[in-house]
Design an enzyme around this catalytic site. Structure first.
Site, PDB file in Angstrom:
ATOM      1  N   HIS A   1      47.386  37.502   6.844  1.00  0.00           N
ATOM      2  CA  HIS A   1      47.188  36.276   6.052  1.00  0.00           C
ATOM      3  C   HIS A   1      45.718  36.133   5.663  1.00  0.00           C
ATOM      4  CE1 HIS A   1      50.684  34.452   8.607  1.00  0.00           C
ATOM      5  NE2 HIS A   1      51.172  34.663   7.394  1.00  0.00           N
TER       6      HIS A   1
ATOM      7  N   SER B   1      54.325  37.008  11.433  1.00  0.00           N
ATOM      8  CA  SER B   1      54.095  36.136  12.587  1.00  0.00           C
ATOM      9  C   SER B   1      55.208  36.330  13.615  1.00  0.00           C
ATOM     10  CB  SER B   1      54.042  34.672  12.146  1.00  0.00           C
ATOM     11  OG  SER B   1      52.962  34.470  11.271  1.00  0.00           O
TER      12      SER B   1
ATOM     13  N   ARG C   1      54.305  42.718   1.145  1.00  0.00           N
ATOM     14  CA  ARG C   1      54.239  43.871   2.056  1.00  0.00           C
ATOM     15  C   ARG C   1      55.193  44.974   1.631  1.00  0.00           C
ATOM     16  NH1 ARG C   1      55.454  39.867   6.887  1.00  0.00           N
ATOM     17  NH2 ARG C   1      56.812  39.259   5.183  1.00  0.00           N
TER      18      ARG C   1
ATOM     19  N   LYS D   1      63.397  24.013  10.611  1.00  0.00           N
ATOM     20  CA  LYS D   1      62.995  25.258  11.278  1.00  0.00           C
ATOM     21  C   LYS D   1      62.403  24.993  12.651  1.00  0.00           C
ATOM     22  CE  LYS D   1      61.524  28.867   7.996  1.00  0.00           C
ATOM     23  NZ  LYS D   1      60.282  29.518   7.556  1.00  0.00           N
TER      24      LYS D   1
HETATM   25  O1  PNS Z   1      55.261  31.463   5.862  1.00  0.00           O
HETATM   26  P1  PNS Z   1      56.585  31.206   5.232  1.00  0.00           P
HETATM   27  O2  PNS Z   1      57.493  30.466   6.171  1.00  0.00           O
HETATM   28  O3  PNS Z   1      57.212  32.468   4.691  1.00  0.00           O
HETATM   29  O4  PNS Z   1      56.284  30.257   3.988  1.00  0.00           O
HETATM   30  C1  PNS Z   1      57.298  29.940   3.088  1.00  0.00           C
HETATM   31  C2  PNS Z   1      56.869  28.917   2.033  1.00  0.00           C
HETATM   32  C3  PNS Z   1      56.249  27.715   2.687  1.00  0.00           C
HETATM   33  C4  PNS Z   1      55.861  29.539   1.110  1.00  0.00           C
HETATM   34  C5  PNS Z   1      58.155  28.566   1.285  1.00  0.00           C
HETATM   35  O5  PNS Z   1      59.168  28.309   2.198  1.00  0.00           O
HETATM   36  C6  PNS Z   1      57.985  27.381   0.382  1.00  0.00           C
HETATM   37  O6  PNS Z   1      57.535  27.526  -0.729  1.00  0.00           O
HETATM   38  N1  PNS Z   1      58.397  26.183   0.884  1.00  0.00           N
HETATM   39  C7  PNS Z   1      58.284  24.942   0.175  1.00  0.00           C
HETATM   40  C8  PNS Z   1      59.632  24.408  -0.269  1.00  0.00           C
HETATM   41  C9  PNS Z   1      59.918  24.812  -1.698  1.00  0.00           C
HETATM   42  O7  PNS Z   1      59.137  24.602  -2.602  1.00  0.00           O
HETATM   43  N2  PNS Z   1      61.103  25.422  -1.903  1.00  0.00           N
HETATM   44  C10 PNS Z   1      61.521  25.899  -3.181  1.00  0.00           C
HETATM   45  C11 PNS Z   1      60.895  27.241  -3.528  1.00  0.00           C
HETATM   46  S1  PNS Z   1      61.214  27.694  -5.187  1.00  0.00           S
END
Ligand code: PNS
Length: 158
Positions: free
Chosen positions: A17, A128, A91, A41
């Site tokens: 990150h 993670s 990745r 979650k």
């Molecule tokens: O570290 P992560 O858990 O992979 O992060 C995921 C994240 C936060 C980037 C993704 O879940 C996200 O964008 N969440 C916000 C909710 C949202 O906007 N959902 C619609 C996506 S089009």
């Protein structure tokens, strides 16, 4: 003034990150690291602690700030903060397949673009979840985590 958002749950933040955030800060004038919390979650660390670890780790990077994103839409967060782009690390093709529908949807919602940065070879295998699993089973993950994060992970081992 170009502003980008680097979103994630950062449970916890790792060196993969950090590398993406640092590269984003070379491309944009301002970078906001958005620490999300999806209340459906289960996280290892509480929202405040995830936020704190990100702040401790990237506090020294010029032009980079850290904000809680809560559980709303990323596109709305970007609009609220006047961001031009979302930056994400890729990745593998698995990430690509997972990320592209969200990139298209986020652009549809508020016009925000997503910029993908190829993960550095050193960190292509990191997540993670993998780091938490290896650490909790006694493996050495010190090469992949900021020192303060490693310390917190050790004192929070299930
Ligand atoms: O570290 P992560 O858990 O992979 O992060 C995921 C994240 C936060 C980037 C993704 O879940 C996200 O964008 N969440 C916000 C909710 C949202 O906007 N959902 C619609 C996506 S089009």
């Amino acid at each position: 003034m170009r502003r980008a958002v680097c979103p994630g749950s950062f449970d916890p933040i790792h060196n993969g990150h950090v590398e993406i955030i640092a590269r984003a800060s070379n491309l944009f004038d301002e970078v906001i690291v958005a620490v999300s919390t999806n209340y459906a979650k289960k996280y290892r660390f509480e929202p405040d602690e995830r936020l704190e670890m990100v702040r401790e780790t990237i506090g020294g990077l010029r032009g980079v700030s850290v904000e809680p994103m809560g559980d709303g839409l990323l596109a709305d967060f970007c609009k609220l903060h006047g961001a031009d782009a979302i930056v994400k690390g890729l990745r593998s093709t698995v990430d690509y397949q997972y990320e592209t529908p969200m990139a298209v949807m986020n652009r549809h919602l508020t016009g925000v673009e997503t910029v993908f940065l190829a993960a550095d070879n050193r960190y292509m295998h990191l997540s993670s979840s993998l780091l938490k699993e290896v650490q909790s089973l006694g493996g050495d993950v010190a090469d992949y985590l900021p020192r303060t994060v490693l310390k917190r992970l050790r004192s929070n081992t299930p």
